[in-house]
Structure formats: structure tokens, C-alpha cells
Design an enzyme around this catalytic site. Structure first.
Site, PDB file in Angstrom:
ATOM      1  N   GLU A  74      -1.959   1.869  -0.858  1.00 11.99           N
ATOM      2  CA  GLU A  74      -1.376   2.308   0.441  1.00 11.99           C
ATOM      3  C   GLU A  74      -1.834   3.606   0.825  1.00 11.99           C
ATOM      4  OE1 GLU A  74       3.078   0.061  -0.015  1.00 11.99           O
ATOM      5  OE2 GLU A  74       3.060   2.133  -0.883  1.00 11.99           O
ATOM      6  N   GLU A 113       2.874  -7.017  -1.891  1.00 12.16           N
ATOM      7  CA  GLU A 113       4.280  -6.597  -1.981  1.00 12.16           C
ATOM      8  C   GLU A 113       5.282  -7.321  -1.090  1.00 12.16           C
ATOM      9  OE1 GLU A 113       5.092  -2.372  -2.398  1.00 12.16           O
ATOM     10  OE2 GLU A 113       3.235  -1.979  -3.897  1.00 12.16           O
TER      11      GLU A 113
END
Length: 850
Positions: free
Chosen positions: A185, A254
Site C-alpha cells: 500500500e 485485500e
């Protein structure tokens, strides 16, 4: 010579065949725009995140098997750098950190594995998974174009890659690992590092690819990922995500089926209908790999939770709960979803979709492969209204915020809003702590406690003295949660507050995370920040006497920051201390001489160790002190009865740490959420989900029970150690067994089912059934409620509606009583079909398992 030559030839052929067979198993993983390609085949993959250190090795096989039974093809895990490299070149891969063992268990189960090396992981894990010692290597700045950081990051990444290669665990070697991840991320924070951030991201990708592992590398939420890696999506919804290159598959690393908890906050939940909606939409829109983060959240044992303020529980409202039990109906509903999606796999991976608009928020995506096989997904994105649409000259009813799956483009086998899976009734059954079973001649002895009380303030020799405040984290380097700040103040006997009985007021400002204030050895009060704002202020009247007064502040961390630009520089600890109410006004003590001591005396003495500690004098008693701060308690106990998972009930304690047989249970803190917060009794799954949408537990402890794995218990003589900071009642500590005591089902006549669709291919008759199943070695011992008609309510609170078949209970008892599992057909002759002919009838059942 001829015999030996013949043997040599045969042996050579044998080796060649073995080598050829190994090569057939060991192929590089490739990809195209449709999906990953493994052993020459396109794959549509369901992945389940299970983090090995958040459970224990004894649980790993069961967790993996439960994920497989739930429809998972893949297990995903991070690699936790700070759990493996305890200091430079000091590696640990034992116990909960036995990564190789975990990967091999996945392999033995016949599943693939996604290895997210990172090695930065975030993950609500302490310091984002990066070792704290790295912050103190001179010149190091995390996650940017910084030579020390890149050196250690590459060194650890290479170490993990080589470890996996040595064990032949990459798919290119015949192993289960089909994808590896570098960084995590970073796209959220790259701009905060300027040009150095961009250079670092490109370096990280290049460094990873150079490892030559034979499987693709991914970077999640990396908005400028280079062409050498696959960029992937993390979110509650990723149906609209498109990879940067049209040549890459659409991967969702995710999908958050719940959310994490922070101390002092409410309990978050994500409805199974919405999770299923998001997954179905992803595959409807061309997705090929979807990973649940988390599928089993587990436990942040010891001091591994980050945040700060992340709870010891990392349950995440995941399909498998913290204790390892399938969470119904979520686990079952998603299992049904996975089965439906798999029926469409060939069409999805071997054709391009035809998009059909069916209304302002209604649409279909149709996949037809070269053989003529057809699969369709029909979705209704309206978050309030059901819709009826026409598709291929057939009318379909679409509940609001739902997706219907048609593996033959005609029959609906699954709708995300219609939950057929049973619901389980889960209880925490309390048990008093039991002393070790004595011999038959002596009988059972009373519970014996041992107590050790810490002195508030400096114990032993001071670590240092400074006329200023030091940063808590830089001082402890996270070797402990605790740091003592102490000083003294002289009070003249002429001070007015001594004469009129008023109290001066202590003011403290702190960067976080929590603090206990002692004056002259007495606890005056406590304060803390919270999960969204670590700094806090403390204000409280205190008692001072004439003469010298000691001020002792026990500053505490509750896990280090886990993400953010330059997050490693965030501090903690007091920054200002003042006392208001003196004759001369307010006394600023910030520049006084402060004496510092790192950690607790009990930590240094090793009071938490299972085998005890030399030179420690415990006070033995049958009545341990109540509401006493800074107290260590030790008691020897037997394990709870049965084999159900175990939680330690700490509702009557204050705040502290707990161990069993030297194993770190973790931080406990039964702090309550505010009664003024917003909570829901029943969550409306319709509409986009955010973490605050469906919270429960207002005015209740964020975490009451703390998971104690069964494998940590010995048959007898278990040493339970508690360090209590504030004061609680240790005699009320209990073990609780997590037990499934009942099951419920609520199914309507119009609920689709895969089983019915498969059976109707032979007899052209469809049926809907309700399924009940108790845990292994138990049976359905009673039917508490049963109603066919229009029942209302939810599991545990069903009631009859206007329409009710009076024979419902006897029908269900006949089919289910004294069985471990049963199926109840709604469409056959079991019930009175003539009831309320215009209503869509439902069956609601609540059964007892024993």
C-alpha cells in the site's frame, strides 16, 4: 561389468523420469489479461488470509482445512520481519514464527499460497512489521530512497526468498507459492516522500524481480507500479478496479470482511450479504484472484499489536473467528458463493463479457465460451429497492444490493442477499480457576496465589536523570511498554491549600499512549489517548503534604504506529507537567530533574517465566489483594474441561499483561466504549459499507476475553501470571470455553440453491431446504423454535407470524432430533402448502446442540 552397466542404465533412466516428473510439477507461474496461468491452465482463485503468528502451530492444520472446506484455493500470509530478525543477523523461525512449517501445511492440504514478503506489512502489527532496531541504525529513514533502509530490506527479502528456495516452496520448484508481494500500500504515501518515494518504489520492484523466483510479484495499491509487477487492489469493493496494463489480470489482495478493533471502541461487523455482494461483483467484472483479509484474523499475542490501541483480539469479524471456529452464517454463505462462482469458472476465464444494462442500477454480464457454455451475473446496485427485470425473456426478482449467479444463463443458483447458511449460537461458558488436582489421599487443595507488589517510581538504580522529558519510545526502544518518569516537589507548610483543605491540580500533557500518575506512592489517576488520537491531557486534584512529595508517572505504550508517512518518528510520553493551586500560582515542573527507569521490576526479574525466577520473594496467600495497583499475581491451575477453545475472562481486572506457562497471552484492558456512541441491533446490509456502519457493544468492554490456545496448557500445573497496573479483583478471573450451544436456520421458499440446480438437471424439480449441523460429537437434542409460514425475528428471538403451520415443530423434530445434522425440505410434503397462498413462506428453526 555387464550387470553393473545395466544397473547404471536403469538407474539413469529412473533419475531422468524422476527429474521429468519434478519438472512437470515445477512450472513458472505466468499470466495474461484473464488470470494467472499455473501448469498451463488459467485459474480463478479464492484466497484466505491466515497470518501464522496470529495463531499457534497446533491450530494451523485445522485453520487451513476449514478454509479449504469453505472453498479457498489459496492461503495468503504476510512475512513478519520483526518477528524473524530480532536483531541484525539474529534470525528466529520457531514456534508461531515457523514460516516453513506453515507453508508446508498449506502445501500438504493441496492449496496454493500467496507470500506477501513486504517486508513492510502495516497489518495493525507493531511498527508495521519493521524491526524497531532498524530505526536506530544511523541515517535510516523507512520506506524511501535511503541506503541503510534499502540495504536491510533487500537483505531480509533475499533471506526469505532463499529460505523458500532451499525448501523448494515456489511453484516454479513444485511448491505452493504462486505469488509474492513486495512493499504494501505504498501508493498512499509515496507522494509524501517526493521524488525519493518514486525512486524507492521502482527500486523495490526491481529488487524483487531480480530474485528470480519463477512466480509473479505483486504490489498492492501501487498506482505507478512498473510493468514488471502486477498492481492489485485493496478495498471493501474492487469491482471497478483495473490494472495499469490491459495485459495483467485483475487481482484483489485485500477484501475486508470485517474490521479491526481498538481499545475503547465499539465492535465492528460487516454483514455476510455485503461481503458476498462485493465478491460476486468482482468476478462479474472480470476479477480472477480474490483474497479475504482476513479469513482468520486470530490474536495479537504478547505485544505484537500496533496501532497504537489495537486490541489483543484480531478477530476481524472474519469467516473463521479468533478461536478457530467457522463464523456462521458468514463462513457458510461465502462457501455457497464460492461454489456458485466455481460453476462459472470455465466461461469466466475463456471469454470476454457482454454487458447488458437492465435499468438505472441493474445490469448483467454474460460470459459465453467457445464450447457454448454460458454464465451470467445479474446485479442490482440499488441500495433500497428490490427490482424485477427481464433477462433473455425470463423474469428475475433482484433484491436490493444483490447479485444473482446463473451458471447456465437461465437458473439462479445463488443470490448474495439470500442467506441459506445456518447461524450458530456461540457462548463463552465460564469456569472458575481450578487448582491442580491433588492425589486421591489428600483431596483437592484450595487455590493458592502468590503476589509481588511493585514500588511506584524508581526501583533499583536509576537509568539516568535529565532536566527535561525524553521521548518514551526512543528511550525504551520498545523493549517494554513501560517507562517511569519521577521527580519531587517541596511544599511549604504556608501553602494555602494545606490550611483550607483544598487540593492542587496536576496537569499533564502527553504524546501518548497512556499514563498512571502516583503521588507519594498512591495512584491518583490514569489517562490515555485513543485509536484515532494518541496524545492526551490529564487533569486531576491531588493530595500533597508539607515537605517533600514524590511525583511518579508510569508512561505506557500500547503498540507502535503501523503506517503513515515517516510513521517511525512518532513519539510518546509526557511533554508537560504542571501543578496548579500554589500561593505563587502554577508550578511548571517540566524542567525539573526527572529520574528515569526503563520497564518494571517484575519484567527484569522475569516474574512471567513459567519456571519462575531466582532471588524473587513472592508472598503466598489464599486471599490475593483486591484493587491494588502495580501487582503481579501468580497462580497454578488445571486446564478448563473439554476441548473447546479457551478465553481468559478479565472483566473484573483493570489493565495489564497476562502469561500462561511463559507464553504471552497479551495486553488486557476491559475498557468500555461510550454509551453515547451509535450502535445497531440489526445491520442493514444494503449500501456501501464503511467501518462505522454496523457497530455493536456501546457501553461494553471492547475486549473481555483473551484467547489462550489449548496447546499452551499442560494436563496439570499451569502457571498463570498477571501483571495488574491499576487494580482489579483477581479472584474473579475465569477461564471461559467458547462453545456452540445451538444452531438456527431461516430459509424462504424462493431461496436458490446449487444442490437443487444440480438435482433438477435430472428430474426437472427444484426444491429448497434448510440445513442444520451441530459441532462434531454433539447432536440436536431439542428444537426450541420451529415455524413454517411467515415467522419473524432473528436467531435466538424468532416468533410466529400471521401464518404458521402448527405441525412445524413435530416435522422438524422428526427429521432432526438426535442427529448431528439434518436437512428440512420446504418444497416437499413436510408442511401445509395451502397456508397463506399469496405469501412467500419461510421456515425458521432454532435447535439446541449438546
Amino acid at each position: 561389468m555387464k550387470l553393473s552397466s545395466c544397473f547404471f542404465v536403469i538407474y539413469s533412466i529412473f533419475l531422468f523420469l524422476c527429474f521429468t516428473f519434478t519438472l512437470s510439477l515445477a512450472e513458472n507461474v505466468t499470466y495474461d489479461s484473464h488470470s494467472l496461468i499455473i501448469k498451463g491452465q488459467h485459474k480463478l482463485l479464492i484466497s484466505a488470509a491466515i497470518h501464522y503468528p496470529r495463531s499457534v502451530p497446533a491450530m494451523w492444520p485445522g485453520l487451513v482445512q476449514t478454509a479449504k472446506e469453505g472453498g479457498a484455493d489459496v492461503i495468503e500470509t504476510y512475512v513478519f520481519w520483526n518477528g524473524h530478525e530480532l536483531s541484525p543477523n539474529n534470525y528466529y523461525f520457531g514456534g508461531r514464527y515457523d514460516l516453513v512449517k506453515f507453508v508446508k501445511i498449506v502445501q500438504e492440504a493441496g492449496l496454493y499460497l500467496i507470500l506477501r514478503i513486504g517486508p513492510f506489512v502495516a497489518a495493525e502489527w507493531n511498527f508495521g512489521g519493521i524491526p524497531v532496531w532498524l530505526h536506530y541504525v544511523p541515517g535510516t529513514v523507512f520506506r524511501t530512497d535511503n541506503e541503510p533502509f534499502k540495504y536491510y530490506m533487500q537483505k531480509f527479502t533475499t533471506f526469505i526468498v532463499n529460505l523458500m528456495k532451499q525448501e523448494k516452496l515456489f511453484a516454479s520448484q513444485g511448491g505452493p507459492i504462486i505469488l509474492a508481494q513486495i512493499e504494501n500500500e505504498y501508493g498512499y504515501y509515496e507522494s509524501g516522500y517526493g521524488d525519493a518515494g518514486k525512486r524507492y518504489a521502482m527500486w523495490a520492484a526491481s529488487m524483487a524481480v531480480s530474485q528470480n523466483i519463477g512466480v509473479p510479484w505483486i504490489m498492492c495499491q501501487q498506482f505507478d507500479a512498473p510493468d514488471t509487477v502486477i498492481d492489485t487492489c485493496n478495498s471493501f469493493y474492487c469491482d471497478q478496479f483495473k490494472p495499469l496494463s490491459p495485459k495483467k489480470p485483475k487481482i484483489w489482495t485485500e477484501n475486508w470482511p470485517g474490521w479491526f478493533k481498538t481499545f475503547g471502541e465499539r465492535d465492528p461487523h460487516r454483514p455476510p450479504e455485503d461481503v458476498a455482494f462485493s465478491v460476486a461483483r468482482f468476478f462479474q467484472k472480470g476479477g480472477s484472484v480474490q483474497n479475504y483479509y482476513m479469513y482468520h484474523g486470530g490474536t495479537n499475542f504478547g505485544r505484537t499489536a500496533g496501532g497504537p490501541f489495537i486490541t489483543t483480539s484480531y478477530d476481524y469479524d472474519a469467516p473463521i473467528d479468533e478461536y478457530g471456529l467457522p463464523r456462521f452464517p458468514k463462513w457458510g454463505h461465502l462457501k455457497d458463493l464460492h461454489s456458485a462462482i466455481k460453476l462459472c469458472e470455465h466461461a469466466l476465464l475463456n471469454s470476454e463479457p457482454i454487458h447488458i444494462s437492465l435499468g438505472p442500477s441493474q445490469e448483467a454480464d454474460v460470459y459465453t465460451d467457445s464450447s457454448g457454455a454460458c454464465a451470467a451475473f445479474i446485479s442490482n446496485g440499488d441500495d433500497k429497492n428490490d427490482k424485477t427485470i427481464e433477462f433473455r425473456n425470463v423474469s428475475y426478482h433482484l433484491p436490493a444490493w444483490s447479485v444473482s449467479i446463473l451458471p447456465d444463463c437461465k437458473n439462479v443458483v445463488f443470490n448474495t442477499a439470500k442467506v441459506r447458511a445456518q447461524t450458530t449460537i456461540v457462548e463463552m461458558v465460564p469456569e472458575d480457576l481450578q487448582p491442580p488436582a491433588a492425589s486421591p489421599t489428600t483431596g483437592i487443595e484450595a487455590l493458592k496465589w502468590e503476589v509481588f507488589v511493585e514500588k511506584p517510581g524508581i526501583w533499583g538504580e536509576a537509568d539516568f536523570i535529565k532536566n527535561d522529558f525524553v521521548d518514551h519510545i526512543n528511550t525504551t526502544k520498545d523493549t517494554t511498554d513501560y517507562l517511569w518518569y519521577t521527580t519531587s516537589i517541596f511544599v511549604n507548610e504556608n501553602e494555602e491549600f494545606l490550611k483550607n483543605g483544598s487540593n492542587p491540580v496536576l496537569h499533564i500533557e502527553s504524546l501518548g499512549h497512556a499514563l498512571h500518575a502516583f503521588v507519594n506512592q498512591e495512584l491518583e489517576g490514569s489517562a490515555s489517548g485513543n485509536g484515532t488520537h494518541s496524545p492526551f491531557k490529564f487533569k486531576k486534584p491531588i493530595s500533597l503534604k508539607a515537605g517533600k512529595n514524590e511525583i511518579a508517572l508510569l508512561s505506557m505504550t500500547l503498540g507502535l504506529a503501523t503506517a503513515g508517512t515517516f510513521y517511525e518518528w512518532r513519539g510518546a510520553g509526557p511533554t508537560s507537567v504542571k501543578i496548579e493551586g500554589f500561593n505563587n500560582g502554577t508550578i511548571n515542573m517540566s524542567s525539573y530533574a526527572w529520574t528515569y527507569k526503563i520497564g518494571l521490576q517484575g519484567e527484569h526479574l522475569g516474574l512471567y517465566k513459567a519456571d519462575g525466577s531466582d532471588n524473587v520473594t513472592w508472598l503466598s496467600t489464599s486471599k490475593p489483594p483486591n484493587k491494588q495497583p502495580l501487582t503481579w499475581y501468580k497462580v497454578v491451575v488445571d486446564p478448563p474441561l473439554g476441548n473447546e477453545p479457551v478465553g481468559l475472562d478479565m472483566i473484573h481486572m483493570g489493565k495489564g499483561l497476562a502469561w500462561l506457562n511463559g507464553e504471552e497471552i497479551g495486553r488486557y484492558w476491559p475498557i468500555k466504549s461510550s454509551i453515547h456512541d451509535k450502535c445497531v441491533e440489526e445491520c442493514d446490509y444494503r449500501g456501501k459499507f464503511l467501518p462505522n456502519k454496523c457497530r455493536t457493544g456501546c457501553g461494553e468492554p471492547t475486549q473481555r476475553w483473551y484467547h489462550v490456545p489449548r496447546s499452551w496448557f499442560k494436563p496439570s500445573g499451569n502457571v498463570l501470571v498477571i501483571f495488574e497496573e491499576k487494580g482489579g479483583d483477581p479472584t474473579k478471573i475465569k477461564f471461559s470455553r467458547r462453545k456452540i450451544s445451538g444452531v438456527c436456520a431461516l430459509v424462504a421458499e424462493d431461496y436458490p440453491s446449487i444442490e437443487s440446480w444440480l438435482e433438477s438437471a435430472n428430474d426437472n424439480k427444484t426444491k429448497t431446504s434448510a440445513y442444520l449441523k451441530c459441532p462434531e460429537n454433539t447432536r440436536i437434542s431439542a428444537i426450541k423454535f420451529a415455524s413454517f409460514g411467515t415467522p419473524t425475528g432473528t436467531c435466538g428471538s424468532y416468533s410466529n407470524g400471521d401464518c404458521h403451520d402448527p405441525n412445524s415443530t413435530s416435522v422438524v423434530e422428526k427429521l432432526c432430533l438426535n442427529k448431528n445434522e439434518c436437512a428440512i425440505d420446504l418444497s416437499g410434503g413436510n408442511f401445509n402448502k395451502g397456508l397463506c397462498p399469496t405469501a412467500t413462506k419461510k421456515l425458521a428453526v432454532e435447535a439446541v446442540c449438546s
